[in-house]
Design a protein around this motif. Structure first.
Motif, PDB file in Angstrom:
ATOM      1  N   THR A 222      37.681  41.830  41.386  1.00  0.00           N
ATOM      2  CA  THR A 222      37.758  41.691  39.934  1.00  0.00           C
ATOM      3  C   THR A 222      36.883  42.724  39.227  1.00  0.00           C
ATOM      4  OG1 THR A 222      36.000  40.001  39.945  1.00  0.00           O
ATOM      5  CG2 THR A 222      38.280  39.228  40.063  1.00  0.00           C
ATOM      6  N   GLN A 223      36.507  43.778  39.944  1.00  0.00           N
ATOM      7  CA  GLN A 223      35.763  44.881  39.341  1.00  0.00           C
ATOM      8  C   GLN A 223      36.734  46.031  39.107  1.00  0.00           C
ATOM      9  OE1 GLN A 223      32.573  45.345  42.271  1.00  0.00           O
ATOM     10  NE2 GLN A 223      31.146  44.328  40.872  1.00  0.00           N
ATOM     11  N   PHE A 224      36.927  46.375  37.848  1.00  0.00           N
ATOM     12  CA  PHE A 224      37.925  47.380  37.491  1.00  0.00           C
ATOM     13  C   PHE A 224      37.224  48.562  36.839  1.00  0.00           C
ATOM     14  CE2 PHE A 224      40.102  43.161  37.038  1.00  0.00           C
ATOM     15  CZ  PHE A 224      40.773  43.231  38.261  1.00  0.00           C
ATOM     16  N   PHE A 225      36.881  49.543  37.645  1.00  0.00           N
ATOM     17  CA  PHE A 225      36.116  50.690  37.182  1.00  0.00           C
ATOM     18  C   PHE A 225      36.970  51.949  37.050  1.00  0.00           C
ATOM     19  CE2 PHE A 225      32.531  48.511  39.734  1.00  0.00           C
ATOM     20  CZ  PHE A 225      32.198  47.711  38.655  1.00  0.00           C
TER      21      PHE A 225
ATOM     22  N   PHE B 242      44.351  49.796  41.212  1.00  0.00           N
ATOM     23  CA  PHE B 242      45.144  49.390  42.367  1.00  0.00           C
ATOM     24  C   PHE B 242      44.732  50.196  43.599  1.00  0.00           C
ATOM     25  CE2 PHE B 242      48.986  49.882  45.035  1.00  0.00           C
ATOM     26  CZ  PHE B 242      49.129  48.558  45.422  1.00  0.00           C
ATOM     27  N   ALA B 243      44.527  51.494  43.424  1.00  0.00           N
ATOM     28  CA  ALA B 243      44.043  52.319  44.541  1.00  0.00           C
ATOM     29  C   ALA B 243      42.713  51.800  45.061  1.00  0.00           C
ATOM     30  CB  ALA B 243      43.903  53.774  44.094  1.00  0.00           C
ATOM     31  N   ASN B 244      41.920  51.209  44.182  1.00  0.00           N
ATOM     32  CA  ASN B 244      40.589  50.716  44.541  1.00  0.00           C
ATOM     33  C   ASN B 244      40.600  49.308  45.123  1.00  0.00           C
ATOM     34  OD1 ASN B 244      39.684  53.137  43.515  1.00  0.00           O
ATOM     35  ND2 ASN B 244      38.979  52.288  41.573  1.00  0.00           N
ATOM     36  N   THR B 245      41.779  48.825  45.511  1.00  0.00           N
ATOM     37  CA  THR B 245      41.838  47.509  46.149  1.00  0.00           C
ATOM     38  C   THR B 245      41.503  47.579  47.640  1.00  0.00           C
ATOM     39  OG1 THR B 245      44.242  47.700  46.458  1.00  0.00           O
ATOM     40  CG2 THR B 245      43.460  46.510  44.495  1.00  0.00           C
TER      41      THR B 245
ATOM     42  N   GLY C 219      34.335  55.595  47.717  1.00  0.00           N
ATOM     43  CA  GLY C 219      35.654  56.209  47.650  1.00  0.00           C
ATOM     44  C   GLY C 219      36.544  55.690  46.544  1.00  0.00           C
ATOM     45  N   TRP C 220      36.000  54.930  45.583  1.00  0.00           N
ATOM     46  CA  TRP C 220      36.812  54.448  44.476  1.00  0.00           C
ATOM     47  C   TRP C 220      37.048  55.574  43.474  1.00  0.00           C
ATOM     48  CZ3 TRP C 220      35.582  48.834  42.508  1.00  0.00           C
ATOM     49  CH2 TRP C 220      35.957  47.918  43.503  1.00  0.00           C
ATOM     50  N   PHE C 221      38.245  55.564  42.884  1.00  0.00           N
ATOM     51  CA  PHE C 221      38.642  56.585  41.920  1.00  0.00           C
ATOM     52  C   PHE C 221      38.472  56.081  40.495  1.00  0.00           C
ATOM     53  CE2 PHE C 221      41.205  57.548  45.732  1.00  0.00           C
ATOM     54  CZ  PHE C 221      40.817  58.871  45.942  1.00  0.00           C
ATOM     55  N   PHE C 222      38.359  57.033  39.563  1.00  0.00           N
ATOM     56  CA  PHE C 222      38.222  56.683  38.150  1.00  0.00           C
ATOM     57  C   PHE C 222      38.604  57.879  37.298  1.00  0.00           C
ATOM     58  CE2 PHE C 222      34.086  57.950  39.919  1.00  0.00           C
ATOM     59  CZ  PHE C 222      33.783  59.053  39.133  1.00  0.00           C
TER      60      PHE C 222
END
Length: 204
Positions: free
Chosen positions: A10-13, A21-24, A165-168
């Motif tokens: 539930t963290q949407f950065f 979605f890529a960060n799931t 590795g999360w995108f933003f």
């Protein structure tokens, strides 16, 4: 991202639906990545939390998914394949390279026309009726289309924290954003680096 999978889901950065979605996949670049949408029910919960589907649509899809277990297993395989393609595209954009569009164009060609909007709670969502178990994927693809066809495509960043590795979308004035979240990964990485500097070096 958080070390707690339930919280991380539930963290949407990312700033855009397709990037969230890529960060799931939590800890995506680490040795122990953590799947945040392990099944269709979790995907629906994520869609509800991210606000891509109306609450009533999610409820209908839960019932539909329970009736079609084989179909939703196939949809989850498609979801993970799409997520991998988004990773590849985002990595290319972060490196100033061209995106391979064929996989996305193939998926977009099979989509219905983008519907109108309806109010859901305090926000607005696409008017999807919960009649097709593939519906959770559609807002992701529509978001990706909007991202790739806008100036946002040149502002993508990837969290520099070890293992994240999360995108933003980097909307900072000078494109200097280093973390998916300064409060989460940024604090953790600053603490890690400070500890590394303080730790005594052992002689051989």
């Amino acid at each position: 991202m958080s070390r707690d999978p339930a919280r991380a889901a539930t963290q949407f950065f990312g700033g855009r639906v397709c990037l969230d979605f890529a960060n799931t996949m939590d800890w995506r670049t680490s040795d122990a990545p953590q799947e945040l949408i392990p099944d269709y029910a979790a995907f629906l919960s994520w869609s509800n939390a991210r606000g891509t589907l109306a609450s009533k649509t999610v409820a209908r899809l839960r019932v539909l998914g329970a009736r079609k277990p084989t179909a939703v297993e196939a949809i989850m395989r498609d979801a993970r394949a799409l997520r991998g393609e988004i990773w590849e595209a985002a990595d290319a954009l972060c490196g100033g390279k061209s995106v391979r569009l064929a996989p996305f164009n193939r998926l977009l060609a099979a989509l219905p026309a983008q519907p109108g909007l309806v109010r859901d709670g305090a926000g607005y969502v696409h008017d999807l009726r919960g009649a097709d178990p593939e519906e959770p994927l559609w807002p992701v693809l529509w978001s990706l289309t909007a991202l790739l066809s806008s100036k946002d495509a040149a502002r993508l960043g990837c969290c520099q924290a070890q293992g994240c590795g999360w995108f933003f979308v980097d909307e900072s004035p000078n494109h200097s954003r280093a973390w998916c979240s300064s409060e989460v990964c940024g604090n953790r990485e600053r603490a890690r680096r400070a500890y590394s500097k303080r730790r005594p070096v052992r002689s051989p």
